[in-house]
Design a protein around this motif. Structure first.
Motif, PDB file in Angstrom:
ATOM      1  N   ASP A   5       9.933  -0.958   4.728  1.00  0.00           N
ATOM      2  CA  ASP A   5      10.585  -2.254   4.833  1.00  0.00           C
ATOM      3  C   ASP A   5       9.672  -3.392   4.405  1.00  0.00           C
ATOM      4  N   PHE A   6       8.382  -3.170   4.459  1.00  0.00           N
ATOM      5  CA  PHE A   6       7.427  -4.199   4.062  1.00  0.00           C
ATOM      6  C   PHE A   6       6.598  -3.675   2.896  1.00  0.00           C
ATOM      7  N   PRO A   7       6.403  -4.466   1.851  1.00  0.00           N
ATOM      8  CA  PRO A   7       5.656  -3.958   0.689  1.00  0.00           C
ATOM      9  C   PRO A   7       4.203  -3.709   1.035  1.00  0.00           C
ATOM     10  N   ASP A   8       3.646  -2.651   0.500  1.00  0.00           N
ATOM     11  CA  ASP A   8       2.242  -2.341   0.748  1.00  0.00           C
ATOM     12  C   ASP A   8       1.404  -2.928  -0.378  1.00  0.00           C
ATOM     13  N   PHE A   9       0.959  -4.158  -0.165  1.00  0.00           N
ATOM     14  CA  PHE A   9       0.082  -4.802  -1.132  1.00  0.00           C
ATOM     15  C   PHE A   9      -1.383  -4.685  -0.709  1.00  0.00           C
ATOM     16  N   SER A  10      -1.653  -3.858   0.302  1.00  0.00           N
ATOM     17  CA  SER A  10      -3.040  -3.702   0.740  1.00  0.00           C
ATOM     18  C   SER A  10      -3.870  -2.961  -0.303  1.00  0.00           C
ATOM     19  N   VAL A  11      -3.214  -2.113  -1.083  1.00  0.00           N
ATOM     20  CA  VAL A  11      -3.895  -1.419  -2.170  1.00  0.00           C
ATOM     21  C   VAL A  11      -3.786  -2.284  -3.417  1.00  0.00           C
ATOM     22  N   LYS A  12      -4.915  -2.708  -3.927  1.00  0.00           N
ATOM     23  CA  LYS A  12      -4.938  -3.576  -5.108  1.00  0.00           C
ATOM     24  C   LYS A  12      -5.217  -2.709  -6.336  1.00  0.00           C
ATOM     25  N   PRO A  13      -4.203  -2.477  -7.162  1.00  0.00           N
ATOM     26  CA  PRO A  13      -4.366  -1.521  -8.254  1.00  0.00           C
ATOM     27  C   PRO A  13      -5.092  -2.119  -9.457  1.00  0.00           C
ATOM     28  N   VAL A  14      -5.512  -1.256 -10.353  1.00  0.00           N
ATOM     29  CA  VAL A  14      -5.927  -1.631 -11.694  1.00  0.00           C
ATOM     30  C   VAL A  14      -4.831  -1.140 -12.627  1.00  0.00           C
TER      31      VAL A  14
END
Length: 202
Positions: A5-14
């Motif tokens: 339900d909440f986006p997982d922006f904790s992982v910052k991709p390349v």
């Protein structure tokens, strides 16, 4: 596929394209971003007239971008040189719409070469394909046709206009609301350019 339900922006991709690499910010990027945000075109189309920015404030801001779990800020770099040329951001999560707002800014050395188009496509594709968003929206000033063309090529559709919503340098300017949905993205993959080659510039 089920998404939270909440986006997982904790992982910052390349995110890597043919022309650009999008990567997490570091505090060392602040000096270059300071130059970029003081470019007259960036000032004109990005910031409110009353916005006050300082270099120290930017160092604090970019120093913590990798720790923010509810938004995604990525540096746009030229893949050929590694030069930082701008940024892309997903923020303002709306749980009822499973959507976010998108914004970008490109400095003068990143314009006119398709870097902004590719960066937009990469991060919006990530939002739909990896994060699981349903909707990505943005606002663009009506007197910024270059940015609007980039968004249209990436599949954003005009949903409405807030007439004379901003006073810019003594002139009232319309604010154009645009969005793209996950099933639209699934049909064109970010290339809605009506015969233009993928990510090509005019």
């Amino acid at each position: 596929m089920n998404f939270p339900d909440f986006p997982d922006f904790s992982v910052k991709p390349v995110l890597t394209g043919e022309k650009t690499v999008l990567r997490p910010f570091t505090v060392e990027d602040a000096d270059v971003m300071w130059e970029i945000i003081n470019d007259p075109e960036v000032v004109r189309f990005t910031f409110e007239p009353t916005t006050e920015l300082t270099l120290e404030g930017l160092r604090s801001w970019y120093g913590v971008r990798t720790a923010d779990p509810d938004r995604l800020d990525l540096a746009v770099t030229d893949r050929a040189t590694g030069e930082l040329v701008g940024e892309v951001v997903l923020y303002d999560w709306d749980p009822s719409a499973r959507g976010c707002t998108f914004r970008t800014l490109m400095g003068p050395r990143g314009r006119g070469r398709g870097l902004g188009s590719e960066a937009t496509r990469l991060v919006v594709g990530h939002a739909f394909e990896q994060v699981g968003l349903h909707r990505v929206q943005l606002e663009v000033y009506a007197d910024n046709p270059r940015a609007r063309r980039v968004y249209e090529k990436a599949g954003f559709v005009v949903e409405g206009v807030r007439r004379e919503a901003a006073l810019r340098s003594g002139v009232w300017v319309d604010d154009v609301l645009m969005a793209v949905l996950d099933h639209e993205w699934g049909s064109h993959g970010g290339d809605a350019s009506d015969g233009w080659g993928p990510l090509n510039t005019p």
